[in-house]
Design a protein around this motif. Sequence first.
Motif, PDB file in Angstrom:
ATOM      1  N   ASP A 111      -7.145   7.317  -1.013  1.00 20.17           N
ATOM      2  CA  ASP A 111      -6.500   6.076  -0.583  1.00 20.17           C
ATOM      3  C   ASP A 111      -7.590   5.059  -0.252  1.00 20.17           C
ATOM      4  O   ASP A 111      -8.185   5.095   0.828  1.00 20.17           O
ATOM      5  CB  ASP A 111      -5.623   6.385   0.645  1.00 20.17           C
ATOM      6  CG  ASP A 111      -4.925   5.134   1.175  1.00 20.17           C
ATOM      7  OD1 ASP A 111      -5.302   4.021   0.771  1.00 20.17           O
ATOM      8  OD2 ASP A 111      -4.010   5.291   2.012  1.00 20.17           O
ATOM      9  N   LYS A 148      -3.975  -4.123  -0.258  1.00 22.55           N
ATOM     10  CA  LYS A 148      -4.573  -5.083   0.678  1.00 22.55           C
ATOM     11  C   LYS A 148      -5.316  -6.230  -0.017  1.00 22.55           C
ATOM     12  O   LYS A 148      -4.709  -7.218  -0.392  1.00 22.55           O
ATOM     13  CB  LYS A 148      -5.482  -4.368   1.675  1.00 22.55           C
ATOM     14  CG  LYS A 148      -4.693  -3.558   2.710  1.00 22.55           C
ATOM     15  CD  LYS A 148      -5.571  -3.189   3.888  1.00 22.55           C
ATOM     16  CE  LYS A 148      -4.882  -2.247   4.850  1.00 22.55           C
ATOM     17  NZ  LYS A 148      -3.937  -2.888   5.763  1.00 22.55           N
ATOM     18  N   GLY A 195       0.822  -1.198   0.000  1.00 22.97           N
ATOM     19  CA  GLY A 195       0.000   0.000   0.000  1.00 22.97           C
ATOM     20  C   GLY A 195       0.860   1.254   0.000  1.00 22.97           C
ATOM     21  O   GLY A 195       0.600   2.207  -0.745  1.00 22.97           O
ATOM     22  N   ALA A 196       1.889   1.242   0.841  1.00 29.12           N
ATOM     23  CA  ALA A 196       2.746   2.427   0.942  1.00 29.12           C
ATOM     24  C   ALA A 196       3.388   2.752  -0.406  1.00 29.12           C
ATOM     25  O   ALA A 196       3.596   3.924  -0.732  1.00 29.12           O
ATOM     26  CB  ALA A 196       3.813   2.198   2.010  1.00 29.12           C
TER      27      ALA A 196
END
Length: 416
Positions: free
Chosen positions: A236, A265, A115-116
């Motif tokens: 996001d 995710k 995700g980052a």
Amino acid sequence: MERLAASECPALTTRRKRRAERTGANHDPIVWVEAQGTNVVDADGNRYVDLTSGFGVAFIGHRHPAVVEAVKEQADALLHALGDLYPSSVKIELLEKLCALSPWPEARAMLSLSGAEAVTAALKTAVMATGRPGVVAFEGSYHGLLYGPLAVSGFAERFRAPFDRQLGSHVHFAQWPNTDDAVDRALRSLPDDWSEVGALIVEPIQGRAGVRVPPRGFLKELGKTCKQHGVVLIVDEIFTGLGRCGAWWRSVRDEVTPDVICVGKALGGGLPVSACIAREEVMRAWGDPDREAIHTGTFYGDPLGAAAALATLGVIEKEGLVALSETRGAAFVETLQRASLRGVSEIRHAGTMLGLQLERELRALSVTRALLDRGYLVLPAGKRADVIQLVPPVTLSQARFDGFVDALDEVLETAP
Ligand SMILES: Cc1ncc(COP(=O)(O)O)c(C=O)c1O
């Protein structure tokens, strides 16, 4: 546990110790060896019902047969290709699929693993598109812990403090509205001067901060503000997207059309895959085919992850899991409300993302542990560890959820 303490980063062992001291309960972890559907089995053979989906990953359930099969098939053909230089065919298929699922007629996507990394790609995209370094983010937000995402994460000061001097000074944190009457205050806390701001990044619902659902219309207002100032709106959806909140994109359901969407995710059905998807006009800013790609990664778009993601998206579509998330989540909330749980002051939810607000800070730690002892996996959330976060696989049955609520009721009567 001794082997773990002797080999993992000491921060994690220390955290467990501190939790044990604070709550007076044992906080040794269980060690996962197997998972299927909504169940997890630990190294001692104990079976648990997972209401965390492993940080929201197993939305379609752990080890879904379609994902396992797709990964096996892919493993028999190709494990690794040359990323952005000579891609795999399955990577192209995934890019096409993600663009087709996006809310824009024309989209482009960049793949990554976490995700980052998707957030990093989004932040860089906004700089490319606007030439402006400033970012507006929100107090309580969690976008991941790599440097770029950490700089825009307002979740907890302690995550940022040691690295503060390497985070830059380009981020403006605005207030997050938890209630209807906080919307005006939140909007007033946006910057007065937008001339150096290129991006606004927002979670449609703040997950880690404790399932903080903004009042209806707030995201729409943000969308208008971004448009007015020529700012790229990054949503996001790493936690909220792909059906978790009862819609493919929670932001779109909230009547805002973002410029960039981050997803991760649940996307890989258990394998690490993430993506930054953007409107074509915005992503076009990267385009200069004469030069080298200036943002890439060795494993980005890897064949196994791409195959798993395609299978996962196929399952969500074929099994109607977006709609199921909405109906099942509503039924779960009804069950919780009927139970009139002691010490729970509020139940917040969207689809199968639920947050139970506890009256006392840190209490989520002991409640979580007591539930583990009864065979249920849940996570504490919120800056003050005062929220129980429930994000089960969407396939969790009502009967299992009823069993969980009985256990929770007992725990809330007895746990400190
Ligand atoms: C909304 C949101 N964004 C970004 C991230 C970071 O994802 P990752 O841990 O895969 O880097 C998370 C993880 O919890 C998240 O909830």
